[in-house]
Design a protein around this motif. Structure first.
Motif, PDB file in Angstrom:
ATOM      1  N   UNK A   1      27.937 -14.219  31.535  1.00 48.94           N
ATOM      2  CA  UNK A   1      28.506 -14.767  32.581  1.00 48.94           C
ATOM      3  C   UNK A   1      29.978 -15.433  32.587  1.00 48.94           C
ATOM      4  N   UNK A   2      30.227 -16.621  33.161  1.00 48.26           N
ATOM      5  CA  UNK A   2      31.358 -17.410  32.937  1.00 48.26           C
ATOM      6  C   UNK A   2      32.641 -16.289  33.072  1.00 48.26           C
ATOM      7  N   UNK A   3      32.369 -15.737  34.498  1.00 51.49           N
ATOM      8  CA  UNK A   3      33.388 -14.515  34.729  1.00 51.49           C
ATOM      9  C   UNK A   3      34.676 -14.902  34.987  1.00 51.49           C
ATOM     10  N   UNK A   4      34.945 -16.415  35.414  1.00 49.53           N
ATOM     11  CA  UNK A   4      36.433 -16.565  35.693  1.00 49.53           C
ATOM     12  C   UNK A   4      36.791 -17.766  35.128  1.00 49.53           C
ATOM     13  N   UNK A   5      36.126 -17.952  33.654  1.00 47.27           N
ATOM     14  CA  UNK A   5      36.464 -19.346  33.072  1.00 47.27           C
ATOM     15  C   UNK A   5      37.321 -18.765  31.710  1.00 47.27           C
ATOM     16  N   UNK A   6      37.834 -19.889  31.230  1.00 50.28           N
ATOM     17  CA  UNK A   6      38.435 -19.557  29.781  1.00 50.28           C
ATOM     18  C   UNK A   6      39.573 -18.445  29.991  1.00 50.28           C
ATOM     19  N   UNK A   7      40.545 -18.417  31.063  1.00 57.03           N
ATOM     20  CA  UNK A   7      41.411 -17.506  31.168  1.00 57.03           C
ATOM     21  C   UNK A   7      40.895 -15.939  31.590  1.00 57.03           C
ATOM     22  N   UNK A   8      39.674 -15.758  31.544  1.00 57.16           N
ATOM     23  CA  UNK A   8      39.198 -14.423  31.770  1.00 57.16           C
ATOM     24  C   UNK A   8      39.854 -13.772  33.148  1.00 57.16           C
ATOM     25  N   UNK A   9      40.134 -12.435  32.797  1.00 52.44           N
ATOM     26  CA  UNK A   9      40.730 -11.950  34.011  1.00 52.44           C
ATOM     27  C   UNK A   9      39.471 -11.115  34.773  1.00 52.44           C
ATOM     28  N   UNK A  10      39.862 -10.661  36.149  1.00 54.29           N
ATOM     29  CA  UNK A  10      38.561 -10.218  36.776  1.00 54.29           C
ATOM     30  C   UNK A  10      38.528  -8.726  36.256  1.00 54.29           C
ATOM     31  N   UNK A  11      37.306  -8.306  35.940  1.00 58.25           N
ATOM     32  CA  UNK A  11      37.000  -6.941  35.966  1.00 58.25           C
ATOM     33  C   UNK A  11      36.424  -5.995  36.916  1.00 58.25           C
ATOM     34  N   UNK A  12      35.836  -4.976  37.038  1.00 60.15           N
ATOM     35  CA  UNK A  12      35.333  -4.374  38.163  1.00 60.15           C
ATOM     36  C   UNK A  12      34.081  -4.698  38.485  1.00 60.15           C
TER      37      UNK A  12
END
Length: 338
Positions: free
Chosen positions: A23-34
């Motif tokens: 989860x947390x797909x867009x938190x903590x500086x995470x980039x978007x993946x496919x």
């Protein structure tokens, strides 16, 4: 009832992955993946419209989940580092992403669970896909950089590493059979992707060997690759065409990866057939030497089912791709008998 015991060197565990669970797909500086991109563009394609947003909320419930694993009597688990969480778009370590994985590995040790870490579980950063994805050698080099960064960041915490999970699946599902975003149906693209993933694997193993020489890893560390082998079978009284279908199906899905992992090469007969059909691998001078680095310390095997094939009834599918084989329904098949 006699008490059952496991062999001394047997690992009793379970498997998960970052993109499937964190989860947390867009938190903590995470980039978007496919998987994030697909979720954003077509959430209806996912069961119960879950997509990549939640997984099973492992980022927030990891301590509870690790306790459940330990309570089941397990001593290990396999998960993955998400490339899109660990690195930024310039290929440098994202401190927030690194901190999450350091905490996960600390909690695993505290729970008495050995983490087996996969470096890639189908979660290509979207910005790289838009620059060519696995059809581009740039992605191979970016992957090698990612592996190097991960090994140096966690090399003293993690003992067991795998370069890829089921490396044949993404070429098939993303580029050939159209099951995954962006639903392409190009065997040519799949061949290029499979070859470049092979190159990336070998580059990753080479970075592992270099990190080991530098003393960045635990002395008992090991590197491998996890493949989904489905042994190929055909009829008991096969025709030459059936045997040819068997050769190519087995060559593309099984021998390709076994040869890479054990010999540091790819099966010559398969490469020759691909070239003859007008879909050659995008080999470059020096690639044979690169591939020789792909020999691993151990091999992971995900087994689901055998693959029974026979000669195809036509040469091309509806998208113009070559057909090597068709399913063969074994008359004596039995499933799930109690």
């Amino acid at each position: 009832m006699a008490e059952l015991t496991l062999p001394k060197d047997f690992f009793f565990g379970a498997a998960m992955s970052g993109p499937q669970t964190e989860g947390g797909w867009n938190v903590g500086g995470k980039l978007e993946n496919l998987w994030d991109t697909w979720s954003n563009e077509d959430i209806g394609a996912f069961h119960n419209r879950v997509g990549s947003y939640v997984g099973n909320d492992f980022m927030h419930r990891y301590q509870e989940d690790l306790a459940i694993l330990k309570g089941l009597g397990l001593d290990s688990f396999r998960t993955s580092i998400q490339w899109s969480r660990l690195l930024d778009a310039d290929g440098n370590v994202n401190p927030e992403g690194a901190a999450w994985y350091h905490e996960l590995f600390r909690a695993a040790r505290e729970a008495g669970l050995e983490p087996f870490v996969t470096l890639y579980h189908f979660d290509l950063p979207t910005y790289l896909f838009r620059r060519g994805g696995w059809e581009s050698r740039e992605t191979c080099e970016a992957y090698a950089n990612y592996v190097e960064k991960a090994l140096h960041e966690f090399g003293k915490e993690v003992r067991y590493w795998f370069t890829f999970n089921e490396p044949s699946v993404e070429p098939e599902n993303r580029y050939w059979h159209g099951g995954w975003y962006p639903q392409h149906h190009s065997f040519r693209e799949a061949v290029v992707a499979q070859y470049n993933i092979s190159i990336a694997h070998a580059l990753g193993v080479a970075r592992y060997r270099a990190a080991r020489e530098e003393g960045a890893l635990r002395p008992d560390a090991r590197i491998g690759i996890v493949c989904n082998f489905s042994p190929s079978y055909t009829k008991e009284d096969p025709s030459e065409a059936d045997l040819e279908a068997l050769r190519m199906n087995d060559g593309l899905t099984t021998r390709w990866w076994l040869d890479l992992a054990t010999k540091g090469s790819l099966p010559a007969d398969v490469l020759e057939t691909l070239a003859r059909l007008g879909t050659p691998v995008p080999a470059r001078p020096g690639d044979e030497e690169v591939l020789r680095s792909g020999v691993v310390d151990w091999l992971g095997c995900n087994y689901y089912q055998p693959c029974r094939v026979q000669a195809p009834s036509r040469d091309r599918d509806e998208w113009g791709n070559p057909l090597f084989a068709e399913p063969y329904v074994w008359p004596e098949r039995v499933m799930n008998e109690s």
